[in-house]
Design a protein around this motif. Sequence first.
Motif, PDB file in Angstrom:
ATOM      1  N   PHE A  46       0.678  -1.072  -0.060  1.00  0.00           N
ATOM      2  CA  PHE A  46       0.390  -0.514  -0.086  1.00  0.00           C
ATOM      3  C   PHE A  46       0.973   1.581  -0.189  1.00  0.00           C
ATOM      4  O   PHE A  46       0.207   2.334  -0.465  1.00  0.00           O
ATOM      5  CB  PHE A  46      -0.831  -0.174   1.732  1.00  0.00           C
ATOM      6  CG  PHE A  46      -2.151  -1.358   1.134  1.00  0.00           C
ATOM      7  CD1 PHE A  46      -3.310  -0.677   0.289  1.00  0.00           C
ATOM      8  CD2 PHE A  46      -1.468  -2.120   1.474  1.00  0.00           C
ATOM      9  CE1 PHE A  46      -4.256  -1.929   0.578  1.00  0.00           C
ATOM     10  CE2 PHE A  46      -2.522  -2.998   1.862  1.00  0.00           C
ATOM     11  CZ  PHE A  46      -3.983  -3.123   1.006  1.00  0.00           C
ATOM     12  N   LEU A  47       2.037   0.884   0.541  1.00  0.00           N
ATOM     13  CA  LEU A  47       2.829   2.233   0.602  1.00  0.00           C
ATOM     14  C   LEU A  47       4.225   1.775   0.957  1.00  0.00           C
ATOM     15  O   LEU A  47       4.381   1.057   1.588  1.00  0.00           O
ATOM     16  CB  LEU A  47       2.685   3.289   1.605  1.00  0.00           C
ATOM     17  CG  LEU A  47       3.635   4.420   2.080  1.00  0.00           C
ATOM     18  CD1 LEU A  47       3.257   5.558   0.824  1.00  0.00           C
ATOM     19  CD2 LEU A  47       3.041   5.066   3.157  1.00  0.00           C
ATOM     20  N   PRO A  48       5.792   2.447  -0.335  1.00  0.00           N
ATOM     21  CA  PRO A  48       6.420   1.430  -0.458  1.00  0.00           C
ATOM     22  C   PRO A  48       7.365   1.780   0.815  1.00  0.00           C
ATOM     23  O   PRO A  48       7.727   3.272   1.666  1.00  0.00           O
ATOM     24  CB  PRO A  48       7.181   1.957  -1.001  1.00  0.00           C
ATOM     25  CG  PRO A  48       6.183   2.615  -2.287  1.00  0.00           C
ATOM     26  CD  PRO A  48       4.989   3.207  -2.094  1.00  0.00           C
ATOM     27  N   LEU A  49       7.782   1.050   1.962  1.00  0.00           N
ATOM     28  CA  LEU A  49       8.484   1.173   3.247  1.00  0.00           C
ATOM     29  C   LEU A  49       9.223   2.254   3.158  1.00  0.00           C
ATOM     30  O   LEU A  49       9.564   2.431   3.946  1.00  0.00           O
ATOM     31  CB  LEU A  49       9.314  -0.745   3.223  1.00  0.00           C
ATOM     32  CG  LEU A  49       8.188  -1.503   3.646  1.00  0.00           C
ATOM     33  CD1 LEU A  49       8.965  -2.738   4.168  1.00  0.00           C
ATOM     34  CD2 LEU A  49       7.707  -1.023   5.187  1.00  0.00           C
ATOM     35  N   ARG A  50      10.114   2.318   1.752  1.00  0.00           N
ATOM     36  CA  ARG A  50      10.924   3.284   1.762  1.00  0.00           C
ATOM     37  C   ARG A  50      10.470   5.137   1.892  1.00  0.00           C
ATOM     38  O   ARG A  50      11.509   5.995   2.490  1.00  0.00           O
ATOM     39  CB  ARG A  50      11.967   3.437   0.449  1.00  0.00           C
ATOM     40  CG  ARG A  50      10.836   3.601  -0.670  1.00  0.00           C
ATOM     41  CD  ARG A  50      11.730   4.017  -1.466  1.00  0.00           C
ATOM     42  NE  ARG A  50      10.532   3.876  -3.306  1.00  0.00           N
ATOM     43  CZ  ARG A  50       9.750   3.126  -3.759  1.00  0.00           C
ATOM     44  NH1 ARG A  50      10.258   2.233  -3.764  1.00  0.00           N
ATOM     45  NH2 ARG A  50       9.190   3.302  -4.788  1.00  0.00           N
ATOM     46  N   GLN A  51       9.252   4.861   1.874  1.00  0.00           N
ATOM     47  CA  GLN A  51       8.858   5.947   1.779  1.00  0.00           C
ATOM     48  C   GLN A  51       7.988   6.200   3.797  1.00  0.00           C
ATOM     49  O   GLN A  51       7.853   7.525   3.777  1.00  0.00           O
ATOM     50  CB  GLN A  51       7.354   5.974   1.122  1.00  0.00           C
ATOM     51  CG  GLN A  51       8.012   6.448  -0.739  1.00  0.00           C
ATOM     52  CD  GLN A  51       6.663   6.714  -1.042  1.00  0.00           C
ATOM     53  OE1 GLN A  51       6.035   7.060  -0.643  1.00  0.00           O
ATOM     54  NE2 GLN A  51       6.935   5.871  -2.735  1.00  0.00           N
ATOM     55  N   ILE A  52       8.413   5.610   4.165  1.00  0.00           N
ATOM     56  CA  ILE A  52       7.782   5.470   5.689  1.00  0.00           C
ATOM     57  C   ILE A  52       8.136   5.840   6.611  1.00  0.00           C
ATOM     58  O   ILE A  52       7.764   6.935   7.683  1.00  0.00           O
ATOM     59  CB  ILE A  52       7.419   3.760   6.417  1.00  0.00           C
ATOM     60  CG1 ILE A  52       6.634   2.861   5.565  1.00  0.00           C
ATOM     61  CG2 ILE A  52       7.330   3.777   7.994  1.00  0.00           C
ATOM     62  CD1 ILE A  52       4.986   2.847   5.299  1.00  0.00           C
ATOM     63  N   PRO A  53       9.676   6.104   6.157  1.00  0.00           N
ATOM     64  CA  PRO A  53      10.108   7.724   6.854  1.00  0.00           C
ATOM     65  C   PRO A  53       9.570   8.352   7.300  1.00  0.00           C
ATOM     66  O   PRO A  53       9.336   9.520   8.132  1.00  0.00           O
ATOM     67  CB  PRO A  53      11.551   7.176   7.359  1.00  0.00           C
ATOM     68  CG  PRO A  53      12.246   5.722   6.152  1.00  0.00           C
ATOM     69  CD  PRO A  53      10.614   5.090   6.294  1.00  0.00           C
ATOM     70  N   ALA A  54       9.791   9.047   5.923  1.00  0.00           N
ATOM     71  CA  ALA A  54       8.787  10.135   5.749  1.00  0.00           C
ATOM     72  C   ALA A  54       7.444  10.424   5.780  1.00  0.00           C
ATOM     73  O   ALA A  54       7.317  11.431   6.883  1.00  0.00           O
ATOM     74  CB  ALA A  54       9.083  10.573   3.696  1.00  0.00           C
ATOM     75  N   LEU A  55       6.965   9.979   5.805  1.00  0.00           N
ATOM     76  CA  LEU A  55       5.891   9.402   6.455  1.00  0.00           C
ATOM     77  C   LEU A  55       5.654  10.024   8.068  1.00  0.00           C
ATOM     78  O   LEU A  55       5.243  10.906   8.234  1.00  0.00           O
ATOM     79  CB  LEU A  55       4.474   8.654   6.133  1.00  0.00           C
ATOM     80  CG  LEU A  55       3.619   8.726   6.834  1.00  0.00           C
ATOM     81  CD1 LEU A  55       2.221   9.291   5.443  1.00  0.00           C
ATOM     82  CD2 LEU A  55       2.752   7.068   6.244  1.00  0.00           C
ATOM     83  N   LEU A  56       6.236   9.303   8.510  1.00  0.00           N
ATOM     84  CA  LEU A  56       6.293   9.381   9.808  1.00  0.00           C
ATOM     85  C   LEU A  56       6.370  10.795  10.561  1.00  0.00           C
ATOM     86  O   LEU A  56       6.603  11.305  11.161  1.00  0.00           O
ATOM     87  CB  LEU A  56       7.435   8.352  10.911  1.00  0.00           C
ATOM     88  CG  LEU A  56       6.600   6.359  10.835  1.00  0.00           C
ATOM     89  CD1 LEU A  56       7.846   5.544  11.092  1.00  0.00           C
ATOM     90  CD2 LEU A  56       5.296   6.586  11.006  1.00  0.00           C
ATOM     91  N   ALA A  57       8.175  11.037   9.627  1.00  0.00           N
ATOM     92  CA  ALA A  57       8.114  12.086   9.981  1.00  0.00           C
ATOM     93  C   ALA A  57       6.607  13.466   9.512  1.00  0.00           C
ATOM     94  O   ALA A  57       7.633  14.865   9.928  1.00  0.00           O
ATOM     95  CB  ALA A  57       9.462  13.028   9.035  1.00  0.00           C
TER      96      ALA A  57
END
Length: 551
Positions: A217-228
């Motif tokens: 659903f959302l590439p894991l590489r984008q998770i840090p930016a999403l959490l920020a």
Amino acid sequence: MIERTGNRATPLPLLGALFALLFCGGLLVYGSGRGIDLTDEIFYLVWARDPEAYALLYQPFGYLLHPLYALLGGDVQRYRLVGFAVTAVAGALLGASIAATPRERLLTAIFGAAAALVIYFPWIVTPSYNSTANIGAMLVLGGVATRWRTDRPAAVGAALGMLTVGLCAAAFAKPPLFALACVLLIVLAGVSLRQHRKRSGDLLVALILAPLLINGFLPLRQIPALLARISASQHILALPNTPTHLPIKVLGDWAAVPPLLSGAALALLAALALSRTRWSAWAGQAGIALALLYLALTIPDALDGSIPEFPGLALVLIAAGYAVLVARRGLLPIALLLFAPFAVALGTFNNQWAQLDFSMVFPLLALFRLASEDPVRWRSGVAYALSIVAAPLLLLAAAQSPYSLPDTLFAQQIPVTHPITGSRLLVDAETADFLNGAHGQAQGALLVDLSGTGPGVAAALGAKAPVLLWLNPATATWPDVVWDRLSAAERARAWFVVPVLPLFAPSGPARWLAAHRGAYCATKLPQMMFWWEERALEVLRPCAAPAGAGR
């Protein structure tokens, strides 16, 4: 004399569970094509339509719901129906997993499906972060209970599937719930390590599989930016969902809890403290009696068309008191069922204790499960009856006084076009008048809604709310957050919705509007009920801009 009932042959609980499922499911299917909520529902649909709609983000559920929304072409009725079906399946899986005996698995599965549909109380029926979080919690608990119960390969595979999907749903719905679920699995894996290493390993495998599903659903590489992004949004919007502020909010929210429920909670704490004495049962019974009395006192208001307050907390207290009296084996499922509503409620915007109203599936299932092993026949019958009757009555009460709809569900009879999706739904006369009167009045305009009524106003007008989708009427600072991020040119061409909510009167945009009021022309909108209050709104546009055409 105590009469031990064991596995009863009576079909009454089964018939009752079937009735509850058919009633709740039928009522929701009937209502799936009726009603447009211009407050929370618009919020859910905008994020499901475009998870990147706004830079400030504090709930990432749109990433999970967007594929389903797109697959169904934005048809609100079908979107709701699929949500109901997924919810019922999750409830059935949880019910089957916590059954006291294999013979009762079908019974508890049917009741689980019925009880799960109560998460749409108080008639918030469009898929949302609340419904997704509860589905995630049901699947996680179902996976844990299934894996705890058996080592059969098929059941182990089903448990891993439930855990993986449940963790994924929790991650997108409410990150605090995801964190708590991960901690739960790690703790249970540690407890199982010495005596049941395979079970321990399976629980940890689910923690590995969940990120793989999340990646779909959302590439894991984008998770840090999403959490920020979420963390920055929490700080900018001054939300109290931090490790230091959240406990303060939870304790502060208890001030709104009725005295009878406070008394019930104290009685249950006493029952736990006295658990090894004969006084524990008396304290547990006192807690049940106080919570039941509170529910009984809400009946007159419910009959007058008011939604009962805090039924979720009352049911948790009743189920906890019943567990004090009855629970002797299989304590893990009951403990998790009673803990789940609190875990789901964490991190929500409104009163934490009122949020338990969205998670009544868990105490209802706990009551039903405990009734199956209660050796006292009359008490078991009362518990069965309470859990079975509660589900349809709660949904019926919600249908009679739907959340943020001006009239009952059964008065939704006029066809209109949904302002977000374009699909056709039936609404009440007041909503139809408002949508028809507001349609296109601010098409394409940059709209600052200072009325606090909800994002549906901008949607009906065809306007775009800048920076934040909704200036929530509970937060005084958000209008300034929006205003500070607009350029001078954007401020000059912004449109406004008034009258200004008193809470927003000291804000920057409200003061700007007061200072430049002569430069704006007004368009009145049809009256509409928002938050149980009739509101007569006006759209203010720069007089240089033609009515019905934003720039």
